[in-house]
Scaffold this active site. Structure first.
Site, PDB file in Angstrom:
ATOM      1  N   THR B  94      43.837 -21.314  -4.959  1.00 25.33           N
ATOM      2  CA  THR B  94      44.935 -22.012  -5.636  1.00 25.33           C
ATOM      3  C   THR B  94      44.922 -21.713  -7.136  1.00 25.33           C
ATOM      4  OG1 THR B  94      43.619 -23.994  -6.092  1.00 25.33           O
ATOM      5  CG2 THR B  94      44.816 -23.936  -4.011  1.00 25.33           C
ATOM      6  N   LYS B 123      38.747 -19.388 -10.960  1.00 25.41           N
ATOM      7  CA  LYS B 123      37.744 -19.429 -12.031  1.00 25.41           C
ATOM      8  C   LYS B 123      37.395 -20.837 -12.509  1.00 25.41           C
ATOM      9  CE  LYS B 123      40.385 -16.758 -14.670  1.00 25.41           C
ATOM     10  NZ  LYS B 123      41.260 -16.041 -13.734  1.00 25.41           N
ATOM     11  N   GLU B 147      33.168 -13.441  -6.284  1.00 31.70           N
ATOM     12  CA  GLU B 147      33.323 -12.138  -6.956  1.00 31.70           C
ATOM     13  C   GLU B 147      34.706 -11.982  -7.571  1.00 31.70           C
ATOM     14  OE1 GLU B 147      32.153  -9.440  -8.659  1.00 31.70           O
ATOM     15  OE2 GLU B 147      30.887  -8.934  -6.951  1.00 31.70           O
ATOM     16  N   VAL B 150      35.960 -12.813 -11.405  1.00 32.72           N
ATOM     17  CA  VAL B 150      35.591 -12.129 -12.649  1.00 32.72           C
ATOM     18  C   VAL B 150      36.423 -10.884 -12.944  1.00 32.72           C
ATOM     19  CG1 VAL B 150      33.764 -10.968 -13.891  1.00 32.72           C
ATOM     20  CG2 VAL B 150      33.275 -13.066 -12.675  1.00 32.72           C
ATOM     21  N   GLU B 207      51.712 -13.359 -19.103  1.00 32.23           N
ATOM     22  CA  GLU B 207      52.506 -14.500 -18.627  1.00 32.23           C
ATOM     23  C   GLU B 207      53.566 -14.868 -19.672  1.00 32.23           C
ATOM     24  OE1 GLU B 207      51.285 -16.492 -15.863  1.00 32.23           O
ATOM     25  OE2 GLU B 207      49.504 -15.281 -15.543  1.00 32.23           O
ATOM     26  N   LYS B 222      35.579 -16.126 -17.694  1.00 32.68           N
ATOM     27  CA  LYS B 222      34.928 -15.089 -16.890  1.00 32.68           C
ATOM     28  C   LYS B 222      33.532 -14.769 -17.432  1.00 32.68           C
ATOM     29  CE  LYS B 222      39.367 -12.975 -15.706  1.00 32.68           C
ATOM     30  NZ  LYS B 222      40.267 -11.861 -16.070  1.00 32.68           N
ATOM     31  N   GLY B 314      45.146  -8.189  -9.803  1.00 35.10           N
ATOM     32  CA  GLY B 314      45.968  -7.629  -8.741  1.00 35.10           C
ATOM     33  C   GLY B 314      45.652  -8.282  -7.410  1.00 35.10           C
TER      34      GLY B 314
END
Lengths: 337, 337
Positions: B94, B123, B147, B150, B207, B222, B314
């Site tokens: 989400t 994150k 994974e 990051v 954005e 991150k 991506g």
């Protein structure tokens, strides 16, 4: 769990491995419950053999000649002892004959035939006889690891596991630090090939006889190993189209520069073909790496290029790759038992 | 072995994950004997719930609204269903509130409390409440993988296993593709920040509200995750000294250029400190990566720098990282059972 180790070759890589093992053995016992016991170390003229484990401190004492230790046996060969000693893992770090892969090839074969897992930093056997070694390991249920053969501690081969969710389609790589150093110097200083080679020799980056490096044979061997491992191929070095760097002129480099390109010596594995040759690449490409660094670009299906860069040579670099292979074998054997 | 999956969030990442899973599920069953069954997919306004497994083809059919499928339940929340469904792995994708980590944080906590392994591309929960989540996973014997938080499919966190024989001492990284794109354009074209940001927005790299990126908050999050994971720290984003890129002028970039430097927005984890800020680096440094790429440099004890480069964002990139985490959990659970 006890893991009994036979080390073949106590040169720079073998010695670095032993030093690292000594430094970290307590950590590995505490963290993974793995107790590494080196029970044999073979040199060209004999071996140290001590079934209950060699004291690494004694072994690495620079003031003592290992040939004067009480458990030194003169003239013995690994090939004669492999079946007699209790060994779980054989670590092969001898220098190799690039046409025959010997003596490493015979050591590896003998170990596998005796159900001993193998770790190697010795390229020759793998770029000459990969299919044979791989099948032998499979037949004998042995684990075979050789991360140090490619780009030392850069996790080039072991990264396959980190990319199970992806697919590796092709590879481009700079796999020879000597050549990359020479080309970097030619590019930065506009010197000719002979001058840059001479400099590389003075710094100890290039061998006195640099043929295997500059003619591309070393890079080709590593490319074969990566392609077989990551792309699932079964090639040997005879399948590689190889062109070295000795014919590259300062003029060619200048011309490339004027168009914002550099000349790099690339290994390419793509469309079932293996090529090592000087290639023009854009200055801004991540493959444009200088000095003695190695770079490996994996083209993936779902995430574009994933690139690894690091030192491709050095005793501790190779030693730490071997330690990594060793711990991974230990963990794997633990969960299987 | 059957692995029952609950997916929370069917946005770009969640959908890409499902597409990849559909593409590869047969391969995983054949190769690893892992049979992945998605039995629930939660969206913000309800969920698809089918205990014996949702047909992925039906789920991914673009001509059908998932809300019209017979097993769509309106208004249900993952928090209410986690204890009722048979789930082995919860995949959290989400969007997150960067101040609270919600709703992801609650989903992750609820999953762990119900002994469900967790994979997250989210994150927030990790840079805000790492210690809490980690301990909860430990208490409940759960595997926790993230994974994709990051640098998408670049194996930044999972590489720790490939370096057991080495030691990671410090980290330098470019972790935000938007900022790296803006700085690359400012450097290449000598445009000002506002122009480059506008361009990044037009290309969809930035954005509409780019604050989290350009002020460095995204990169800081991150960095916290990598440092906690690879260096064994227990920091949160509040421990990071953060400076963004909005004050960088074309003049500063020109000045750097004239001295053969570039300005990059680096995250640095070193000497128990976390910093995200614009830094001068040499043009020839492997950290000088252009476009939207991410780069992570791990300084190691025995092999100098090991550098990873790849796309940091991506759908399929993140999806393939999730698949990788998922297969690894499956394999781990198999050997343990």
């Amino acid at each position: 769990m006890d893991v009994k180790i036979c080390l073949i070759g106590m040169g720079v890589v073998g010695t670095s491995f032993l030093q690292l093992l000594k430094e970290k053995e307590e950590f590995f016992e505490r963290k993974f419950d793995l107790n590494f016991i080196v029970n044999s170390v073979f040199e060209i003229d004999g071996a140290l053999i001590k079934e209950d484990g060699i004291d690494l401190k004694e072994l690495l004492n620079k003031n003592k000649n290992i040939r004067n230790l009480p458990y030194w046996k003169n003239g013995v060969k690994p090939i004669d002892f492999m079946s007699k000693l209790a060994i779980n893992v054989c670590i092969e770090t001898t220098p190799t004959n690039h046409k025959t892969g010997e003596p490493g090839l015979s050591h590896i074969i003998e170990a596998l035939k005796n159900q001993i897992d193998v770790i190697s930093s010795n390229k020759g056997p793998f770029y000459l006889e990969y299919e044979k070694i791989k099948n032998l390991a499979k037949e004998n249920n042995c684990i075979l690891k050789y991360e140090a053969t490619v780009a030392s501690s850069v996790p080039t081969l072991s990264i396959r596991k980190n990319l199970i969710g992806n697919e590796i389609l092709s590879i481009k790589a700079i796999l020879n630090g000597t050549n990359n150093y020479i080309l970097s110097r030619m590019t930065a200083e506009n010197v000719n090939f002979a001058f840059a080679l001479n400099e590389a020799q003075e710094f100890g980056y290039a061998e006195t006889d640099p043929t295997l490096d500059i003619e591309g044979y070393d890079a080709a061997g590593k490319l074969v190993i990566i392609a077989n491992d990551l792309l699932g191929w079964s090639k040997s070095i005879n399948d590689v189209k190889i062109e070295g760097i000795s014919k590259i002129t300062p003029q060619a480099i200048e011309l490339a520069k004027s168009e914002d390109y550099v000349i790099k010596h690339l290994g390419i594995a793509e469309s079932n073909e293996l090529i090592v040759e000087p290639v023009l690449i854009e200055k801004s490409s991540p493959l444009n790496i200088n000095g003695t660094l190695n770079v490996i670009e994996l083209q993936t299906k779902y995430a574009g290029p994933i690139i690894l860069i690091g030192r491709g040579a050095g005793g501790f670099e190779a030693g730490s790759a071997i330690i990594n292979d060793l711990v991974n074998i230990g963990i794997k054997r633990q969960t299987k038992s």
